[in-house]
Design a protein around this motif. Structure first.
Motif, PDB file in Angstrom:
ATOM      1  N   ARG A  15       0.836  -1.202   0.000  1.00 58.85           N
ATOM      2  CA  ARG A  15       0.000   0.000   0.000  1.00 58.85           C
ATOM      3  C   ARG A  15       0.869   1.249   0.000  1.00 58.85           C
ATOM      4  NH1 ARG A  15      -2.035   3.558   3.697  1.00 58.85           N
ATOM      5  NH2 ARG A  15      -4.082   4.475   3.207  1.00 58.85           N
ATOM      6  N   GLN A 268      -7.265  -1.484  -3.138  1.00 59.61           N
ATOM      7  CA  GLN A 268      -7.557  -0.773  -1.896  1.00 59.61           C
ATOM      8  C   GLN A 268      -7.310   0.719  -2.054  1.00 59.61           C
ATOM      9  OE1 GLN A 268      -5.272  -2.172   1.452  1.00 59.61           O
ATOM     10  NE2 GLN A 268      -5.772  -0.406   2.710  1.00 59.61           N
ATOM     11  N   VAL A 269      -6.186   1.093  -2.630  1.00 58.79           N
ATOM     12  CA  VAL A 269      -5.838   2.505  -2.763  1.00 58.79           C
ATOM     13  C   VAL A 269      -6.807   3.214  -3.706  1.00 58.79           C
ATOM     14  CG1 VAL A 269      -4.108   4.079  -3.714  1.00 58.79           C
ATOM     15  CG2 VAL A 269      -3.417   2.263  -2.140  1.00 58.79           C
ATOM     16  N   GLU A 272      -9.938   3.957  -1.923  1.00 56.88           N
ATOM     17  CA  GLU A 272      -9.760   5.066  -0.979  1.00 56.88           C
ATOM     18  C   GLU A 272      -9.741   6.411  -1.700  1.00 56.88           C
ATOM     19  OE1 GLU A 272      -6.197   4.383   1.187  1.00 56.88           O
ATOM     20  OE2 GLU A 272      -6.878   2.508   2.079  1.00 56.88           O
ATOM     21  N   ARG A 275     -12.919   8.248  -2.747  1.00 56.81           N
ATOM     22  CA  ARG A 275     -13.730   8.877  -1.702  1.00 56.81           C
ATOM     23  C   ARG A 275     -12.975  10.090  -1.163  1.00 56.81           C
ATOM     24  NH1 ARG A 275     -13.830   3.396  -0.173  1.00 56.81           N
ATOM     25  NH2 ARG A 275     -12.396   3.847   1.541  1.00 56.81           N
ATOM     26  N   ALA A 300      -0.210  10.059   0.722  1.00 56.67           N
ATOM     27  CA  ALA A 300      -1.612   9.746   0.442  1.00 56.67           C
ATOM     28  C   ALA A 300      -2.311  10.953  -0.174  1.00 56.67           C
ATOM     29  CB  ALA A 300      -2.320   9.303   1.720  1.00 56.67           C
ATOM     30  N   GLN A 304      -3.926  11.283  -3.948  1.00 53.18           N
ATOM     31  CA  GLN A 304      -5.315  11.689  -4.178  1.00 53.18           C
ATOM     32  C   GLN A 304      -5.390  12.820  -5.187  1.00 53.18           C
ATOM     33  OE1 GLN A 304      -7.757  14.131  -1.364  1.00 53.18           O
ATOM     34  NE2 GLN A 304      -8.877  12.207  -1.115  1.00 53.18           N
TER      35      GLN A 304
END
Length: 445
Positions: A15, A268-269, A272, A275, A300, A304
């Motif tokens: 991750r 998973q990333v 995430e 959202r 992170a 994004q």
């Protein structure tokens, strides 16, 4: 260590690796999608339709303000023309020359290949006069051309993304002339444009299938070789080699177990990052993303932005504030007339300009309307203030009943809508989040 603990550590490492490297993939994909196949003079970098050669060190300029007919990007702005160039500094520095904009707002944002907006050339930082800037990679040493200012770039590959303010269709020829005088050359004035293998097709998609994971590793490993991380992060990135990610891993296919680990992490990333967590500002307004000069170790957040807002400017240059509901959380709908009232003396505080732009909630595009008005702001000649000095904007599918207020009407779709308040060179009250944003509220029909 138990098997369960080992699996958890492996997943955590995968991750971390995906969060760190995802911006590299997104930049490579954006470069493949926007780097030109054809020069202005007509020559193709690659004669093969499926070839991956593109022209770098070459500016591409948009010539039209975006309207409802333009469907390439969501939440487009209607204030500026774009000028952008992908640069390769691995062969040496490049000279960027900008014209005197005669006070017109413009900015050339400089992004490294990790998506950090590390510098700006333009009104806020360097002024609006003519300028010469030598853009060079992290290892370059040499003499500056006469009158040039050196700008050190963290990575050899970088993106210059410019915005030039336009005051309506009649102003376009003047902005076109400015765009044409933005020049990239070699330091001696020679032609800087050259063919470069971007290594990707524009339509490639990020995903967690085995083929997509292998492709992800190929793209990221090349990017890490060509654009090494900062020295302070080298040890962190070295740890990703256990997953098959790293400059030294280029050319080595992932085995099945590594594919599975990275597939789980990518899935998973990506979930995430789908959202986003906007910052609430009150009155139904939110700040979707906050960007500084560098993301530092906020990997992170960097991922994004790369996934959802790639190319966005840092907050000191521009803020983009969104409202799709009123202060009570009720969705905005153009079938009901709405108002946004800025009290006297409480307009947005900006060093350049502000604008409010209307979008259809269904497709995130500009709203077609009979008067061809997509935004209102401090440059709109139609705006009229109330006798008390306040500014009342009317948002709805139908115009206000009073014809005298039509100049303050921002047409909405006959359905759900949202608006974006753009603040170029925002004041301290916006940056420190103490500005009081008035809510959008229902008005009398």
């Amino acid at each position: 260590m138990t098997r369960s603990q080992a699996d958890s550590r492996s997943l955590a490492l995968a991750r971390d690796a995906v969060l760190y490297t995802l911006p590299l993939y997104e930049m490579a994909r954006m470069r493949a999608a926007t780097c030109p196949r054809r020069r202005r003079e007509g020559a193709f970098a690659d004669e093969r339709p499926d070839g991956t050669l593109r022209w770098v060190n070459h500016f591409i300029h948009t010539r039209q303000l975006l309207g409802p007919q333009h469907r390439q990007v969501v939440t487009p702005n209607n204030d500026t023309l774009y000028s952008n160039a992908w640069l390769d500094l691995s062969q040496g520095p490049l000279l960027l020359e900008v014209p005197d904009s005669a006070g017109r707002y413009y900015v050339l944002g400089l992004l490294d290949f990790y998506t950090n907006p590390f510098g700006y050339i333009g009104s806020r930082t360097t002024g609006t006069q003519t300028g010469r800037y030598l853009l060079h990679g992290p290892d370059w040493q040499g003499e500056l051309p006469p009158g040039a200012t050196a700008i050190a770039c963290p990575t050899p590959a970088m993106w210059v993304l410019g915005r030039l303010l336009v005051d309506g269709p009649d102003d376009l020829p003047a902005v076109h002339a400015l765009q044409d005088r933005i020049r990239l050359t070699l330091p001696d004035g020679g032609d800087a444009v050259r063919a470069y293998d971007v290594g990707m097709q524009p339509g490639e998609q990020l995903g967690a299938s085995p083929q997509q994971v292998q492709r992800y590793a190929e793209v990221v490993n090349r990017a890490l070789r060509e654009n090494p991380p900062p020295a302070a992060e080298a040890a962190l990135v070295q740890g990703f080699a256990a997953l098959g990610l790293g400059a030294e891993c280029e050319g080595t296919p992932l085995d099945a177990s590594l594919v599975q680990q990275l597939a789980v992490a990518l899935e998973q990333v990506l979930a995430e990052l789908a959202r986003p967590m906007p910052s609430a500002l009150g009155g139904g307004w939110t700040l979707p993303v906050e960007i500084g000069a560098s993301f530092g170790s906020r990997y992170a957040e960097r991922a994004q932005v790369a996934r959802n807002y790639i190319g966005a400017l840092g907050m000191e240059e521009a803020m983009y504030i969104i409202a799709d509901c009123d202060a009570q959380g009720r969705p905005l709908d153009g079938r009901q007339p709405h108002e946004l009232v800025f009290p006297s003396g409480q307009l947005p505080e900006v060093g350049a300009f502000w604008s409010l732009t209307m979008y259809d909630k269904g497709d995130c595009m500009l709203v077609d309307n009979p008067i061809g008005r997509y935004s209102l702001g401090d440059r709109s000649p139609s705006l009229r203030h109330e006798p008390d000095g306040s500014l009342r904007l009317h948002l709805g599918a139908a115009p206000p009943r009073d014809p005298g207020r039509h100049g303050n009407w921002l047409p909405a779709p006959a359905g759900p809508f949202y608006v974006a308040l753009r603040l170029y060179v925002p004041g301290e009250a916006h940056l420190d989040k103490t500005f009081s944003y008035p809510s959008i509220h229902a008005a009398e029909a």
